[in-house]
Design an enzyme around this catalytic site. Sequence first.
Site, mmCIF file in Angstrom:
data_model
loop_
_atom_site.group_PDB
_atom_site.id
_atom_site.type_symbol
_atom_site.label_atom_id
_atom_site.label_comp_id
_atom_site.label_asym_id
_atom_site.label_seq_id
_atom_site.Cartn_x
_atom_site.Cartn_y
_atom_site.Cartn_z
ATOM 1 N N MET A 274 0.810 -1.220 0.000
ATOM 2 C CA MET A 274 0.000 0.000 0.000
ATOM 3 C C MET A 274 0.843 1.270 0.000
ATOM 4 S SD MET A 274 -3.128 -0.975 -0.133
ATOM 5 C CE MET A 274 -3.880 0.616 0.196
ATOM 6 N N ARG A 275 2.166 1.142 0.057
ATOM 7 C CA ARG A 275 2.986 2.347 0.132
ATOM 8 C C ARG A 275 2.819 3.214 -1.109
ATOM 9 N NH1 ARG A 275 7.566 0.310 1.794
ATOM 10 N NH2 ARG A 275 7.239 0.883 3.962
#
Length: 687
Positions: A274-275
């Site tokens: 999700m970065r």
Amino acid sequence: MSTRYPFTAVVGMDDLRLALLLNAVSPAVGGVLVRGEKGTAKSTAVRALAELLPAVPVVAGCRFSCDPASPDPGCPDGPHEAGPGAERPARMVELPVGASEDRLVGSLDIERALAEGVKAFEPGLLADAHRGILYVDEVNLLHDHLIDLLLDAAAMGFSNVEREGVSVRHAARFLLVGTMNPEEGELRPQLLDRFGLTVEVAASRDPEQRVEVVRRRLAFEDDPAAFAARWADEEAELRGRIVAARALLPQVTLGDAVLLQIAATCAAFEVDGMRADIVMARTATALAAWAGRTGVTSEDVRQAALLALPHRRRRSPFDAPGLDEDKLDETLEQFKGEDPDPDPEPDGPDDGGPGDGGPGGGGPDGGGIPPQGDGPAPEDVPAPEEAPVPEPAPQRAGAGERAAVKAAEPFRTKVLSVPGLGEGAAGRRSRARTEHGRTTGSTRPRGALTKLHLAATVQAAAPHQKARGRTGRGLVVRRDDLRQATREGREGNLVLFAVDASGSMAARQRMSAVKGAVLSLLLDAYQRRDKVGLVTFRGRDAEVALPPTSSVDAAAARLEQLPTGGRTPLSAGLLKAHDVLRVERLRDPSRRPLLVVMTDGRATGGRAAGDPVALAARAARLHAAEGTASVVVDCETGPVRLGLAGRLALELGGTAVTLDELRADAIAGLVRDVQTGHAGHASRRAA
């Protein structure tokens, strides 16, 4: 203090300047990785950024740059009381590739810690970079143990220094900026993902722009201070715009429609984790603030994707970073909502810096390239002899040759290691004495003590306590008592491939399988931080297709272009490999080699006169006499096999495996066989 090249005077490179400025506006974006060929002013632009950053308020006298508004309660120099504090310029701290762990994280005075029980701590580069920029030139060449420390600090926002029960912790939040030349090898995926944005830079092919680069460089060298003064107004204007964008940033809002576009884009390009979504959101917000708006538009999302996603969608080190812009546009259009009405733009165009509509400069005349040569060029402009060498075009198949075939799908292999204990560069292949790893013993330190062996130190000091007049609880320790811990870890090796490209290997299916096997071993070499080289032999001679390098990408490219055909000069291939290894031993004697020969074992001639089989055996014995670890990958196929590769392996003092045995699920005993082969060869020589 030397005069730095002005940021606004950098010619071209709009993406690089924009990425750096967005991080100046919002350090939470996560830094920039700059990829590009040598001599493209990567370092110049990064170093110039520090001059544009606003001053930093700090607690007076604090070595760890605590914010006076909210000082770190655990600061080693604290506790601090909240107060007005003082201001200092923003720092840009450079981390050398060859730095030690102590230089990065700091060091403890071991003697005082043992004798007095005090935490006498000397801060390192992480403490210096807190609330500033940490710049790593040639970041892809950084040693693994330093990368691990950077990853920890970047993830947690603080640095832990622990030595034999003594622990110090301090804040370490910094803007990470790295530059690299992809030809010298790639970054570990974990560190690659820690960079918020990435940009590719290359020297301009526009003659007028190149002329301007040279003109500015010469002017800068003639009088740096005078030229910097010419750009002072542009620098001040850009500095003010950064301050204004920072002030506006908290007011920028991300609508649900924009967040959906960001999530859909990351999902469409199948990025891990999700970065990427978070970085894209922060980047789009910074873009809006930079343009003087409080609403994020689809164009901001598109620009954020081009900066934040290319390095996150790579699936292997052989995949070029990049983004399919047509696919990006389709995704954004599919999930497009209503863009907010842009606010008035008080500071100029959306994506521009002062003057030229681009981020960060152009010239006093308002153009991207001033007509007058009144400024310096960026540093590191490539001289003619330093121009990047283009990749060779695919070779055409001549008489008796077949065109190059594609490699089969790569597969996972188990480790091939060099027997014995080395002392080479840190890596993940063979056993070695290193600064990191499990403790195996102790010794007297030759220079500065870096890894204390506590038990051995106490044992050395204990018999002398009475003679030294010990009266209190503390142990009386002297320099002669200190013992350095000896540790065993892993090293990187030089893996040299000698690939048979003769007519006997030219069957399309066989050569495709051979290339797939080499590609698999190259992937393994990338993961284990090895250098690789490629020697090929066919026709009447052998050639060095790729000198030893840290870039497995280059090796894969040479392999892809390799045609086949002609006779099998096996002895020439082995002799060429011997020459390559001899030169590399002089350049880097601590890096041990592993020779991987891909052949069916046939020898049918070459330039040298004599029996080809006898010549090949003699060349193989040269490698064995020098103790070179070797593996022969038997590429022979069919129901009738001559076993010539096995005989070659005996002459090399190594082991032979088939292509099928290279696979991870069939290679369990290979490392043992490599070592047994060398031990057996040594015993035969002794007998």
